[in-house]
Design an enzyme around this catalytic site. Structure first.
Site: not given
Ligand code: SAH
Length: 261
Positions: A51, A72, A185
């Site tokens: 990741d 991402k 987050m």
């Protein structure tokens, strides 16, 4: 790496077999927080599926492994979870030693559970290798004790990802416990979270720490209050990855600052 033979023997059992998938946590960022067995597995894997939160410094420890990025990057959406699990299954069936490497711990907001479930369904042998979750490393780096006698008796690790949407966590109930909360987050939803916590009874002056890129290059931190944190994040340009620590334990930082780090 120079490890004495005893440590080497401990981490080499069990052996990383071809066709197996190891789901591992790379810790908060700096390679010093890798566990011995994850550091060893990085050197042995044929392929590492990682990741965005796995740092370059950690990946640089790979000797021969192919690196496959599935996170991402640059505002582009991340690779769909189904595609990641399909990839893991494919690589294992090709007889590779597959290291699925995630930031922090794979079972703490890391979707490790979902990936393990898919591997089990396909009869692919896997192991879970824990990593240090970012909250613990970030609290340590900030001199904020996760628990402290006389101040807290529990600590909640929560995701702020869905704050304010139907079916999300009961933030007001969390507020009522009076125990500290570490929000993962939560940078873009902290306004909603702070409002709900204050409605749930936490004083607006409750101290809040924002810990950004802990143990990584670009590490920053700041202290605000429930009333001011959203505006301060914006004003000081704090961004993900960051953890938001809410509760009286945050004020311990002042008492412990100035100590050698
Ligand atoms: N499995 C990871 C969490 C993945 S969710 C773990 O156990 O830590 C991603 C979130 O983790 C980020 O948005 C941020 O809130 C947090 N995070 C991960 N690494 C971080 C770091 N080094 N510093 C601050 N926050 C971090």
């Amino acid at each position: 790496m120079h490890l004495n033979e005893k440590i080497q023997a401990i981490i080499e059992a069990p052996v990383f077999q071809p066709g197996h998938v190891w789901l591992a946590g790379a810790g908060p960022g700096h390679p010093r927080y890798l566990t011995l067995e994850v550091a060893d597995a990085i050197g042995k894997a044929d392929v590492i599926v990682h990741d965005a939160l796995v740092s370059e410094d950690v990946l640089s420890l790979a000797k021969t492994a192919d690196l496959i990025f599935v996170g991402k990057r640059g505002g582009k959406p991340s690779v769909a979870q189904d595609d990641i699990t399909t990839k893991l299954i494919e690589l294992a069936r090709e007889g590779k030693r597959v290291l699925r490497l995630k930031g922090g711990d794979p079972f703490v907001f890391g979707r490790g559970g979902e990936e393990a479930e898919a591997l089990a369904r396909e009869n692919i042998s896997f192991r879970i290798l824990p990593g240090m979750t970012s909250a613990l490393a970030a609290l340590a780096a900030a001199n904020i004790p996760a628990t402290m006698r006389g101040i807290s008796r529990a600590i909640t690790l929560a995701t702020g990802h869905a704050a304010g949407t139907p079916g999300d966590l009961d933030w007001k109930a969390l507020a009522k416990t009076g125990e500290p909360i570490v929000v993962y987050m939560g940078v873009s939803t902290i306004g909603t979270i702070a409002k709900l916590l204050m409605e749930g009874g936490l004083p607006s002056e409750t101290p809040v720490a924002v810990l950004m890129a802990a143990t990584m290059p670009g590490e920053r931190s700041m202290i605000a209050t429930l009333a001011t944190v959203e505006a301060e994040i914006e004003r000081q340009n704090f961004a993900a990855p960051a953890l938001i620590v809410i509760g009286r334990i945050v004020s311990m930082q002042t008492a412990l600052s100035g100590q050698h780090r």
